[in-house]
Scaffold this motif. Sequence first.
Motif, PDB file in Angstrom:
ATOM      1  N   SER B 149       0.768  -1.277   0.016  1.00 30.39           N
ATOM      2  CA  SER B 149       0.188  -0.168  -0.075  1.00 30.39           C
ATOM      3  C   SER B 149       0.825   1.374  -0.044  1.00 30.39           C
ATOM      4  O   SER B 149       0.530   2.293  -0.638  1.00 30.39           O
ATOM      5  N   ASP B 271       1.607  -3.635  -9.351  1.00 25.79           N
ATOM      6  CA  ASP B 271       1.228  -4.176  -8.071  1.00 25.79           C
ATOM      7  C   ASP B 271       1.427  -5.805  -7.853  1.00 25.79           C
ATOM      8  O   ASP B 271       0.412  -6.182  -8.658  1.00 25.79           O
ATOM      9  N   ASN B 300       5.631  -8.054  -2.515  1.00 23.33           N
ATOM     10  CA  ASN B 300       5.839  -8.273  -0.935  1.00 23.33           C
ATOM     11  C   ASN B 300       6.659  -9.559  -0.690  1.00 23.33           C
ATOM     12  O   ASN B 300       6.117 -10.530  -0.473  1.00 23.33           O
TER      13      ASN B 300
HETATM   14  C1  LIG Z   1      -2.672  -7.368  -5.167  1.00 22.92           C
HETATM   15  C2  LIG Z   1      -2.567  -6.682  -3.568  1.00 22.92           C
HETATM   16  N1  LIG Z   1      -1.906  -5.527  -3.582  1.00 22.92           N
HETATM   17  C3  LIG Z   1      -1.849  -4.946  -2.334  1.00 22.92           C
HETATM   18  C4  LIG Z   1      -1.904  -5.737  -1.114  1.00 22.92           C
HETATM   19  C5  LIG Z   1      -1.797  -5.042   0.085  1.00 22.92           C
HETATM   20  O1  LIG Z   1      -0.557  -5.493   0.668  1.00 22.92           O
HETATM   21  P1  LIG Z   1      -0.015  -4.763   1.779  1.00 22.92           P
HETATM   22  O2  LIG Z   1      -0.395  -5.142   3.119  1.00 22.92           O
HETATM   23  O3  LIG Z   1       1.428  -4.982   1.917  1.00 22.92           O
HETATM   24  O4  LIG Z   1      -0.300  -3.350   1.704  1.00 22.92           O
HETATM   25  C6  LIG Z   1      -2.588  -7.135  -1.103  1.00 22.92           C
HETATM   26  C7  LIG Z   1      -2.804  -7.766   0.129  1.00 22.92           C
HETATM   27  O5  LIG Z   1      -3.129  -8.929  -0.058  1.00 22.92           O
HETATM   28  C8  LIG Z   1      -2.826  -7.559  -2.586  1.00 22.92           C
HETATM   29  O6  LIG Z   1      -2.977  -8.869  -2.808  1.00 22.92           O
END
Ligand SMILES: Cc1ncc(COP(=O)(O)O)c(C=O)c1O
Lengths: 468, 468
Positions: B149, B271, B300
Amino acid sequence: MDAAEFRRRGKEMVDFVADYLENIEHRRVYPDVEPGYLRSMIPSEAPLEPESYEDVLKDVDRVIMPGITHWQSPHFHAYFPSASSYPALLADMLCGGLGCIGFTWAASPACTELETVMLDWLGKMLQLPEDFLAGTKGQGGGVIQGTASEATLMALLAARCKAVKCVHESDPQRSEADIISKLIAYTSEEAHSSVERAGLIGGVGIRMVATDEHFSVRAETLEKMVAEDKAAGFIPFFFCATLGTTPSCAFDKITELGPLCNAENIWMHIDAAYAGSSFICPEFRPLLDGVEFADSFNFNPHKWLLVNFDCSAMWVKKRTDLIGAFKLDPVYLKYDNQESGMFRSLKLWFVFRMYGQSGLQAYIRKHVELAKVFETMVKKDKRFEICAEVVLGLVCFRLKGSDELNEALLKEMTHLGRIHLVPCKLRGRFVLRFAVCGRTTELRHVQEAWTHITELSSELLLKKRNEA
Amino acid sequence: MDAAEFRRRGKEMVDFVADYLENIEHRRVYPDVEPGYLRSMIPSEAPLEPESYEDVLKDVDRVIMPGITHWQSPHFHAYFPSASSYPALLADMLCGGLGCIGFTWAASPACTELETVMLDWLGKMLQLPEDFLAGTKGQGGGVIQGTASEATLMALLAARCKAVKCVHESDPQRSEADIISKLIAYTSEEAHSSVERAGLIGGVGIRMVATDEHFSVRAETLEKMVAEDKAAGFIPFFFCATLGTTPSCAFDKITELGPLCNAENIWMHIDAAYAGSSFICPEFRPLLDGVEFADSFNFNPHKWLLVNFDCSAMWVKKRTDLIGAFKLDPVYLKYDNQESGMFRSLKLWFVFRMYGQSGLQAYIRKHVELAKVFETMVKKDKRFEICAEVVLGLVCFRLKGSDELNEALLKEMTHLGRIHLVPCKLRGRFVLRFAVCGRTTELRHVQEAWTHITELSSELLLKKRNEA
Ligand SMILES: Cc1ncc(COP(=O)(O)O)c(C=O)c1O
Ligand SMILES: Cc1ncc(COP(=O)(O)O)c(C=O)c1O
């Protein structure tokens, strides 16, 4: 690595950390490396096959340790403290082992629930007005953020939402973009750069408010700016007060600023990143007087309350303000939740219980006393001057004379690496900041630091005289 | 607590964590507590005097453990994985012990330097184009953010800065606020809520792009929206593509979207929060084809690469884009630095070296194979249907029949707490998500899970038939 090896290596790591912290004062506090030193010391690609743990640990000593600025050293007097304590380290180990993420209640009930209760505990320690607490009839509550910068951004965004909604109600024709383009936020010229950054991110105007001779923002000054901006068609909506500014630990006069903000419908956020921890001591609590006028308040237990990075505690007085604003945009709310992804409340719990309120107060008092000792020594040496009132654990001082002289003194100190300080600018002048930072900083470290500084100064002044 | 006690307690904690992880599968994966359960179990104020460590640990068992959702359990199949491994836990212990903050180079040289090199290692593992790497002649580089995020927000703000500068150059009369009010960002209707949130924070318009029958955004659809918005006087400036959407792990067609964005001067951010880890395997790397058109890319390691929360890896292709934009506002740059406050690169280093690339690839492959096994079992049972293509470690499925039926199935599962799944909506229908999450999830856990699901389904269907 299986569980059996982890048991062995984990215990070795506990000893490694304990050894490090027990012997830290014998290390050079500021590292002697050049930018880019590390890249050539390790391969340029990850290994294809697993390496042994021994090899990794050897490289910690060979590659990492020489490039560490030892924040936990009793010779570290730079920035503000970054807290660390054994109970917090233990809580972090537990938190890592559990490996759970609390971005909603269901994702980890204990995570979110302990957080709310810990912020009530902490709020009571600070004697926050009841409206800021969650377990009361009030409408407030606390959340843990990673950093003060994040808390400031959250507050500004909440205030922006509220302001847009408010203007929109009285003038439904006006577009959100148009309203935002007229919003003005205010903060001290001495405020942390994260406030200006929050304004830039939020896309609102941000004005720096001049301070008085104590580096404090006064209501009179803000009042004038607000009046001018309103006359020019702008909408004042947010004021970020600082209690304990980064350069000199100055305090904005929130007892006069609060009523002004309330009257002008300006959201007052208080950033007490460093100083906030001291408000758990009755004798320092008056510094927080006026918080009853604030809409939100924040400080960093990870700075001065023995809780390891990161852990910033934020309270809002009326969740309705926040939730009300955010209900328009349910996605915001998730942001808020997600910020508490980690089980940070565990370390608060461990630290509060293992130190007790009395232990934490004693810790704060010791640091303030050491700063007073340093101040007294500076005052006794006529070659030096104190540059700002010493209220807590920070002493701003300088050699009487040119900026260049003081810069040369700091450069030599950094070069030798026996103690570490960083400078600041006060009224355009180059000033040295001596912050009491380490958990294990004792009187002798402060005395040694002062001896070192005066010896370097004598050499420098002699050299200068000889050159002249 | 002194160093001697920390040595003892720390070693006990290592065993506590190892015991927890070795026996985790015998615990109820989803806790059996009600909202608000915790407050009455502990005092309403922090103790005045220190308590014993034994008392704290007893309360961990009494108060915390019953409220934990066990993310590391092999019965946990909810959300996406939250990574954990022994090498990462060791690195985190070291990181906590050092207690240093790397918000600038000088604040901790090893911190910032290891980060840059680790993101080069990781970039090479993903076969990112050279322009994304720092240690090349290119202009790119990586930074670690806390979460995806945050990375999305950073990308959107950088794109906003660039767009404002660009429009301003051709039309110096136009105010920044006016330009921002016309900016439009795009993302998939299947994108994570953090993208919409970033748009709201940045104060720009954000449009959801419809997906095709595979839940993928196609260039044709985006092209039309961009044309319409331009015709209406708006300025398209940002597209956030998703590789591996949260609901169904779908992939936007970046090979066609990339050229469109490049031609339209739209910043393309990718992302790949979950799916990104799989790109270290040659057989999954084609999923990333098209990244050469992107301006920034993020995934991540804390989800699926055995690195404990939090650790999100972000690369930009041209630091000049970022720095160029940010040079206008030096305070932004500090924000960027400050984000890497923690020594997160240590855990990457430990994990890469202790697993090796081959070990990490094997780990990804095992999860994907387990998902395929689950998919095959679902397909064999005619009462069920697969709801989205199974590409990696996620299977979307449902009982043929009403949403209510599937909701009842999930409710019973959650109530029993033997396995944990969360649902999603696909084309408005209630769908169950089975994600392979645990580091220790084996074939037998997947088989047991399926047996459990089919048994519950049989009971449910029988009950329904009897009621009818
Ligand atoms: C495609 C995608 N983007 C963003 C996120 C959010 O990740 P974070 O908690 O690291 O912000 C997720 C979480 O599952 C996700 O699946
Ligand atoms: C007054 C003040 N506000 C904010 C900050 C930034 O804190 P953080 O790193 O938690 O964002 C500091 C840091 O020293 C500070 O002194």
